[in-house]
Scaffold this motif. Structure first.
Motif, PDB file in Angstrom:
ATOM      1  N   GLN A  59       0.883  -1.219   0.051  1.00 21.53           N
ATOM      2  CA  GLN A  59       0.196  -0.017  -0.035  1.00 21.53           C
ATOM      3  C   GLN A  59       0.826   1.298  -0.207  1.00 21.53           C
ATOM      4  N   ASP A  60       2.015   1.084   0.614  1.00 26.48           N
ATOM      5  CA  ASP A  60       2.785   2.673   0.858  1.00 26.48           C
ATOM      6  C   ASP A  60       3.467   2.889  -0.548  1.00 26.48           C
ATOM      7  N   LEU A  61       4.082   1.667  -0.935  1.00 29.54           N
ATOM      8  CA  LEU A  61       4.615   1.533  -2.276  1.00 29.54           C
ATOM      9  C   LEU A  61       3.790   2.353  -3.292  1.00 29.54           C
ATOM     10  N   LEU A  62       2.612   1.763  -3.542  1.00 31.94           N
ATOM     11  CA  LEU A  62       1.838   2.341  -4.454  1.00 31.94           C
ATOM     12  C   LEU A  62       1.466   3.850  -4.110  1.00 31.94           C
ATOM     13  N   ARG A  63       1.266   4.034  -3.012  1.00 29.90           N
ATOM     14  CA  ARG A  63       0.880   5.622  -2.536  1.00 29.90           C
ATOM     15  C   ARG A  63       2.059   6.485  -3.000  1.00 29.90           C
ATOM     16  N   TRP A  64       3.371   6.131  -2.571  1.00 32.40           N
ATOM     17  CA  TRP A  64       4.392   6.824  -2.912  1.00 32.40           C
ATOM     18  C   TRP A  64       4.614   6.767  -4.404  1.00 32.40           C
ATOM     19  N   LEU A  65       4.413   5.899  -5.024  1.00 34.62           N
ATOM     20  CA  LEU A  65       4.608   5.865  -6.641  1.00 34.62           C
ATOM     21  C   LEU A  65       3.639   6.932  -6.955  1.00 34.62           C
ATOM     22  N   ALA A  66       2.432   6.934  -6.634  1.00 35.19           N
ATOM     23  CA  ALA A  66       1.464   7.935  -7.308  1.00 35.19           C
ATOM     24  C   ALA A  66       1.769   9.323  -6.682  1.00 35.19           C
ATOM     25  N   SER A  67       2.145   9.612  -5.496  1.00 33.05           N
ATOM     26  CA  SER A  67       2.223  10.864  -4.867  1.00 33.05           C
ATOM     27  C   SER A  67       3.748  11.406  -5.012  1.00 33.05           C
ATOM     28  N   SER A  68       4.541  10.869  -5.058  1.00 31.88           N
ATOM     29  CA  SER A  68       6.070  11.309  -5.487  1.00 31.88           C
ATOM     30  C   SER A  68       6.678  11.446  -6.786  1.00 31.88           C
ATOM     31  N   VAL A  69       6.022  10.157  -7.417  1.00 31.87           N
ATOM     32  CA  VAL A  69       6.621  10.124  -9.000  1.00 31.87           C
ATOM     33  C   VAL A  69       5.610  10.282  -9.846  1.00 31.87           C
TER      34      VAL A  69
END
Length: 824
Positions: free
Chosen positions: A21-31
């Motif tokens: 969940q965290d990985l997908l969230r950061w993939l969207a929000s930071s990249v």
């Protein structure tokens, strides 16, 4: 050393769900990407952010516990800190490496490709930098309140490329993209001054000022129970932009201040052949020292206003003499900024420092001309001259001869090789420290007798031996997963932070089934390295061959030249004889030559010329291959070390301080072929004479400073050694390409024949004999793998955790931490 307790982690399914969940969230929000369009680099950035989020809460708790306990902290100053890539170590330390691999596999993403997107921070190029990283890992893994200080080089050490066999140095632009691990601390800046003058009252005025800006990276200890800080300093101008100059049309001059400041942290060790290069190196060393000491004092004064109590709360450790100007700087800060009188300031200063002395080579003894010091740091020249006079009066009683008094002086005023008086930084660090340590038993004896004999008599209990150690987390558990899994399946995972448990493997050296499993695990690493060699050098090697590995900085005393002569001798013997008598062998070399060392660059060229001849000769085939792997650093070492069969450690006796590569290789099951020098002797003490191939004279008999061999002695050596004669002939006459001068390598031959310093000719026969003994053992697989298992089982003593415990007990006097922070 420490009693460790750790709360149970969440079960695997919960850990996978949370990280996903965290990985997908950061993939969207930071990249700004979704999984279908994300590149490997996008996944790397998202993974780093997800891990950083987990690290920060533990980092804050570590800092809070340090404040609560108010223990003495270790502030570790080093011009080099080679941490390597951080993603893999963070995943392993947090127990998420397998989970991350499963998640990425679900999205069809190659974990190795993601990890390869992280640039390796080029913050060093020597054993000092590798030791610093290992010690910082050990401190974090065992809960010692440590704090690393270094420089945030924009380019650092150069990236090595090879063009037509020649080394070409190019900038390493590791900061070109976002560094997700670092936190810029805009509120933590310290002024740094250069030049100017000192008035009659002792005030340093009219200097040029820049600012040191802090950048913090959390260093995660094993299982995430304790996280220390690495603080790197970048240089910022006092005024970054001159608007008036810009408006006058002086557009480049308007940015001059920024460029001048940036030069301080642009590269590691600017070349010292020019006056400007030497000046910049001195400025770098002072920049690190004053920024770090101002920061230590700032942190101390947040807890108390008792500056005199600093030694009870802080140990400042100097990793080598490059940062030794810190001794004079702390004296200056206490006298000029905190109102101490001279004697009281010196009493506090000398109680704060500890010092690791590394180099035994003359060129490794840091020395600064007083004239240069006075121009760049005028106040510090005053300080060291006053210290020199005061220390001479105290430390040179009538019973010491004049030569002894000169030997312990901070300032060398003898003529010798220096045309003017010079400040000896090692002597400054020795005088100004409560404890000085060497990094192996042999090197410490040589420090006493060769480098600091008079200081050792003045301070007889100050110098101790603390042999280097390596972190098993990176150098076995993470870089050699097949072997690490076998060990864990056999004795459990407690060995990762208690490496002495590897001794439980010793009885299994007699077990044929375990030896086979050990060999199979090692073969996996060899297969991977053979594939990398093919992709990198276009040379196909037999992964079943003996991998004969020398990975060292290219330098005369490391004796790559002797190793290449052996390759030439083998080539000649195979070419003119029966190749079936030789076991298949792949000689693997890697290392960088200093741009200032023309002989080092020529050795790189020789390696490639010889490799071209050997690798393309059908008469040799797979009996012998020679490869040079470019751009040696931590990442390449992680590829090579797990695959090495034979660890070549052949520095001239009396020149190697200790080594850490020899320890890493032995830990991974390589057998050492080495000179009687540095930690090779201590490896022999642990594994036994039968499990190592030592050769050549003892240090005491090596005559390192002896006169050159006479023509008659050279003729006698060559007359009695056909292999050496043939090898020299091949190097001198048979390797140059058609478009190269026929005498290209003649300077190397001349150096061998005219200089005795490195003992290449004298020790060649003994080296070749040791190589023959190694080959004979390799032909007996059961015996070879018996000794390989013994090496892994008996080198647990070389863990950095043992070294950190020794520093804590004998040098730093730091308290042990109770690692009760629960992993979440």
């Amino acid at each position: 050393m420490l009693t460790l307790s750790l709360a149970d982690t969440a079960d695997t399914a919960d850990a996978e769900t949370g990280l996903r969940q965290d990985l997908l969230r950061w993939l969207a929000s930071s990249v700004g990407k979704e999984p279908l369009t994300a590149t490997a680099h996008d996944w790397y950035l998202a993974m780093a952010q997800a891990l950083r989020e987990r690290m920060v809460s533990r980092w804050m708790r570590t800092i809070e516990r340090q404040h609560q306990r108010s223990d003495r902290r270790v502030y570790y100053l080093s011009m080099e800190i080679m941490t390597g890539r951080l993603l893999g170590s963070a995943l392993a330390s947090l127990g998420l490496d397998r989970t991350a691999r499963v998640i990425l596999d679900d999205y069809g993403v190659d974990m190795q490709a993601v990890m390869a997107c992280e640039p390796e921070a080029p913050l060093g190029d020597s054993g000092q930098g590798r030791l610093a990283a290992c010690l910082l890992d050990g401190m974090a893994s065992h809960g010692l309140p440590g704090f690393g200080y270094g420089l945030r080089y924009e380019y650092g050490a150069f990236r090595q490329q090879v063009v037509d066999g020649w080394q070409v140095e190019v900038p390493e632009s590791w900061l070109q993209h976002t560094n997700p691990w670092a936190f810029e601390r805009g509120e933590i800046v310290h002024p740094v001054s250069f030049y100017g003058q000192v008035d009659a009252a002792g005030r340093w005025t009219d200097g040029t000022r820049v600012w040191a800006l802090a950048h913090d990276t959390p260093l995660v200890g094993w299982k995430g129970r304790w996280i220390n800080t690495l603080r790197l300093w970048s240089a910022e101008p006092d005024a970054s932009f001159d608007l008036a100059a810009f408006n006058r049309g002086e557009h480049v001059a308007a940015m001059a201040g920024r460029e001048q400041a940036a030069a301080l942290t642009r590269v590691l060790y600017p070349a010292g052949e020019s006056d400007a290069g030497r000046e910049l190196r001195l400025m770098q060393q002072y920049f690190l020292a004053t920024a770090s000491l101002q920061d230590v004092l700032r942190r101390h004064l947040k807890r108390t206003d008792d500056v005199a109590g600093l030694p009870a709360k802080a140990t400042v450790h100097l990793n080598g003499s490059h940062s030794a100007i810190a001794v004079a700087e702390l004296q200056r800060l206490l006298v000029d900024h905190h109102g101490f009188d001279w004697d009281r300031a010196w009493d506090v200063t000398r109680q704060c420092f500890t010092y690791t002395a590394h180099s035994l080579l003359p060129e490794g003894q840091e020395r600064w001309p007083l004239a240069l010091l006075g121009r760049v740091l005028p106040r510090h020249r005053q300080i060291v001259e006053r210290l020199d006079g005061a220390l001479a009066a105290v430390a040179a009683p009538d019973t010491l001869a004049v030569s002894a008094a000169t030997g312990q002086a901070l300032i060398d005023r003898s003529t010798g090789s220096d045309p003017e008086p010079v400040l000896r930084l090692g002597h400054l660090a020795f005088h100004g420290s409560t404890r000085v340590n060497g990094v192996s038993e042999m090197q410490t004896r040589l420090l006493r007798t060769r480098i600091f004999p008079d200081l050792d008599r003045v301070y007889p209990d100050r110098l101790v031996a603390i042999t280097n150690g390596v972190t098993p987390r990176r150098w076995l558990d993470q870089c050699n997963r097949p072997l690490a899994r076998l060990i864990t399946e056999t004795i459990g995972d407690g060995w990762v932070d208690d490496l002495g448990r590897l001794s439980q493997l010793l009885p299994l050296s007699e077990d044929a089934g375990f030896r086979d499993a050990f060999a199979t695990a090692r073969q996996t690493a060899k297969d991977a390295l053979a594939d990398y060699i093919a992709r990198t050098t276009a040379v196909d090697v037999d992964p079943a061959a003996l991998f004969d590995v020398q990975i060292k900085p290219i330098h005369g005393h490391k004796r790559q030249l002797m190793n290449l002569l052996h390759a030439a001798a083998l080539y000649e013997a195979i070419r003119v004889g029966d190749g079936q008598h030789f076991a298949p062998r792949v000689k693997i070399l890697a290392g960088k030559a200093s741009p200032a060392d023309p002989f080092g660059g020529l050795i790189v060229k020789l390696a490639h010329a010889l490799a071209r001849r050997i690798n393309t000769d059908p008469a040799v085939g797979d009996r012998l291959k020679l490869v040079f792997l470019p751009d040696y650093g931590v990442t390449l070492a992680e590829r090579v070390i797990p695959a090495a069969d034979l660890s070549v450690q052949i520095s001239t006796p009396g020149t190697e301080s200790s080594g850490t590569g020899n320890m890493k290789l032995a830990l991974n099951g390589a057998l050492t072929l080495g000179s009687r020098d540095g930690a090779n002797l201590e490896i022999c003490d642990r594994v036994g004479d039968a499990s190592i191939f030592l050769f050549g004279p003892a240090v005491e008999d090596a005559d390192y400073d002896s006169a050159p061999l006479s023509p008659a002695a050279i003729a006698d050596l060559l007359a009695h050694d056909d292999a050496l004669r043939a090898a020299i002939g091949r190097v001198a006459y048979g390797l140059c390409a058609d478009d190269e001068p026929g005498d290209l390598f003649r300077p190397l031959i001349h150096q061998m024949l005219s200089a005795a310093t490195y003992r290449v000719l004298r020790d060649f026969a003994a080296f070749a004999d040791a190589q023959a003994r190694a080959e004979a053992l390799w032909r007996n697989p059961a015996s070879w793998w018996h000794h390989a298992v013994r090496n892994t089982a008996l080198t647990g003593w070389f863990s950095v955790d043992r070294a950190v415990a020794a520093y804590a007990a004998h040098s730093w006097h730091t308290g042990a931490a109770d690692l009760s922070i629960a992993a979440e």
